[in-house]
Design an enzyme around this catalytic site. Structure first.
Site, PDB file in Angstrom:
ATOM      1  N   GLY A 132      36.958  53.241  19.928  1.00  0.00           N
ATOM      2  CA  GLY A 132      38.020  54.095  20.094  1.00  0.00           C
ATOM      3  C   GLY A 132      38.094  54.837  21.172  1.00  0.00           C
ATOM      4  O   GLY A 132      38.892  55.046  22.020  1.00  0.00           O
ATOM      5  N   THR A 133      36.910  55.400  21.449  1.00  0.00           N
ATOM      6  CA  THR A 133      36.455  56.254  22.857  1.00  0.00           C
ATOM      7  C   THR A 133      37.137  55.524  24.090  1.00  0.00           C
ATOM      8  O   THR A 133      37.708  55.844  24.884  1.00  0.00           O
ATOM      9  CB  THR A 133      35.154  56.701  22.861  1.00  0.00           C
ATOM     10  OG1 THR A 133      34.880  57.417  21.813  1.00  0.00           O
ATOM     11  CG2 THR A 133      34.672  57.153  24.244  1.00  0.00           C
ATOM     12  N   ASN A 161      41.431  63.770  12.256  1.00  0.00           N
ATOM     13  CA  ASN A 161      40.141  63.093  11.728  1.00  0.00           C
ATOM     14  C   ASN A 161      39.411  64.216  10.716  1.00  0.00           C
ATOM     15  O   ASN A 161      38.433  63.863  10.171  1.00  0.00           O
ATOM     16  CB  ASN A 161      39.286  62.747  12.711  1.00  0.00           C
ATOM     17  CG  ASN A 161      38.900  64.010  13.990  1.00  0.00           C
ATOM     18  OD1 ASN A 161      39.834  64.313  14.587  1.00  0.00           O
ATOM     19  ND2 ASN A 161      37.708  64.342  13.961  1.00  0.00           N
ATOM     20  N   HIS A 176      35.041  50.438  13.105  1.00  0.00           N
ATOM     21  CA  HIS A 176      34.009  50.978  12.038  1.00  0.00           C
ATOM     22  C   HIS A 176      34.792  52.262  11.344  1.00  0.00           C
ATOM     23  O   HIS A 176      34.107  52.578  10.341  1.00  0.00           O
ATOM     24  CB  HIS A 176      32.716  51.615  12.866  1.00  0.00           C
ATOM     25  CG  HIS A 176      33.036  52.942  13.437  1.00  0.00           C
ATOM     26  ND1 HIS A 176      32.579  54.145  12.922  1.00  0.00           N
ATOM     27  CD2 HIS A 176      33.472  53.174  14.664  1.00  0.00           C
ATOM     28  CE1 HIS A 176      32.760  55.209  13.746  1.00  0.00           C
ATOM     29  NE2 HIS A 176      33.502  54.307  14.849  1.00  0.00           N
ATOM     30  N   CYS A 214      31.697  63.263  15.871  1.00  0.00           N
ATOM     31  CA  CYS A 214      31.387  63.338  17.543  1.00  0.00           C
ATOM     32  C   CYS A 214      30.899  64.684  17.902  1.00  0.00           C
ATOM     33  O   CYS A 214      30.585  64.777  18.971  1.00  0.00           O
ATOM     34  CB  CYS A 214      32.709  62.773  18.240  1.00  0.00           C
ATOM     35  SG  CYS A 214      32.895  61.104  17.901  1.00  0.00           S
TER      36      CYS A 214
END
Length: 371
Positions: free
Chosen positions: A69-70, A149, A199, A319
């Site tokens: 995603g990053t 998130n 993931h 993160c």
């Protein structure tokens, strides 16, 4: 140990592990090679791309494989902004985005002089009216996450897409938390760029994808001609196959899983004393995420107590793990001085969790808080 930190990452399912193992043992070729080993690997790559494109109801060439995603967010934001800055240098996003969106935008501000407007929640939510007010003639990009998130709050992406249909700005959606959990079809909605990572829906780490409509953006990686010259680097075939399997499995039971997760959430909250906690976020939320606080309970101490008792939960984004900074999401919602920043924890669910696990957690929280 009861795992309830699925927003950070999810365990792989047996079907995903089996699909990946088959590739590791019987398909080691480079998809770019022209001999039989390469052709076999290329076929597996094409099949995986078709599976993901089918899940999004789109064309295969609109799927670009990434390392997660990053990278997908960075490619969408930096790639599009730098390639289209002749149209304007104004970007709109929200103050509650993931760091993989906020940091690339900070980079564009500092290094290339872009101007970024960060929409703040109004009465607990990001509103369409705030986007309308922020839009300018030189706005070239709008980036919203689908679901937050930390709180699970759902943002108005359908309404935003409809508003932007008559504007030059491209629309990017970070769908990392909703892919495989909610139906999301970029072309039906009007999304130009969409990011996802395996993931978060029971696939492997280190692989994701970017959906991209046919528009111009710069590549971040230069080298080979993989991904139709949009992302150089030999494709991570083993993980891509696992990601495709995980998404296909999730899509098969999308409605059933959503109903099941809602039931787990209700079971858990009903098992707690009503006056012992408060919920963070808005009423429009992804049911997989429960962000709640217990008055008078320090979240750091509470997490340690739960960990020792065999429950894995968190205080927010994985993160930012290891830092002492309070949640920027809760700070945007309630203010930097709110006690909620020190009292709140995040419990996140998946289809692999059980009602028994949630009842066990509720019981342990009652014991710890004395309520």
């Amino acid at each position: 140990m009861v795992y309830l930190d699925n927003t950070a990452t999810t365990p792989m399912t047996p079907a995903v592990i089996e699909a990946m193992t088959a590739v590791m043992t019987d398909n080691f070729g480079n998809p770019s090679s022209i001999h039989v080993y390469g052709r076999k690997a290329s076929q597996a790559l094409r099949t995986s791309r078709q599976t993901i494109a089918h899940a999004l109801k789109t064309e295969v060439r609109r799927i670009i494989f990434t390392s997660g995603g990053t990278e997908a967010n960075n490619t969408a934001l930096k790639g599009y902004a730098l390639a289209n800055q002749d149209k304007g240098k104004h970007i709109i996003t929200t103050a509650i985005e993931h760091p993989s969106v906020l940091e690339p935008l900070h980079y564009l501000q500092e290094k290339f002089g872009f101007e970024v407007t960060y929409l703040r929640p109004e009465k607990g939510s990001i509103t369409l009216s705030s986007l309308q007010k922020a839009l300018r003639d030189d706005t070239i990009l709008v980036s919203f996450m689908h679901a937050n998130n930390e709180t699970g709050d759902l943002l108005p992406i359908e309404e935003a897409a409809a508003l932007l249909k008559t504007h030059q700005a491209a629309f990017h959606v970070d769908a990392v938390q909703t892919m495989g959990k909610l139906p999301i079809y970029p072309e039906e909605i009007g999304i130009d760029l969409l990011s996802a990572t395996a993931h978060k829906f029971h696939g492997p780490k280190g692989v994701g994808f970017l959906y991209a409509a046919p528009l111009h953006f710069d590549s971040l990686l230069h080298g080979g001609e993989q991904e139709e010259n949009r992302r150089a680097s030999t494709e991570n075939l083993v993980s891509i196959v696992g990601m495709a399997q995980a998404l296909a499995d999730s899509q098969l039971q999308l409605k059933e899983n959503l109903t099941y997760i809602r039931g787990l959430r209700d079971t858990f909250l009903e098992a707690l004393a009503p006056d012992s906690y408060y919920l963070n976020g808005s009423s429009q939320h992804l049911p997989h995420v429960i962000n709640l606080g217990f008055p008078g309970q320090n979240n750091g101490i509470l997490l340690t107590q739960l960990d020792l008792a065999g429950f894995a939960v968190s205080t927010g984004s994985a993160c930012t793990a290891g830092t002492v900074d309070p949640s920027h999401v809760l700070a945007s919602l309630y203010g930097h001085d709110s006690v909620r920043l020190q009292e709140s924890i995040r419990i996140s669910l998946s289809k692999l969790n059980t009602q028994s696990e949630l009842l066990q957690l509720a019981k342990k929280l009652k014991e710890i808080t004395g309520k």
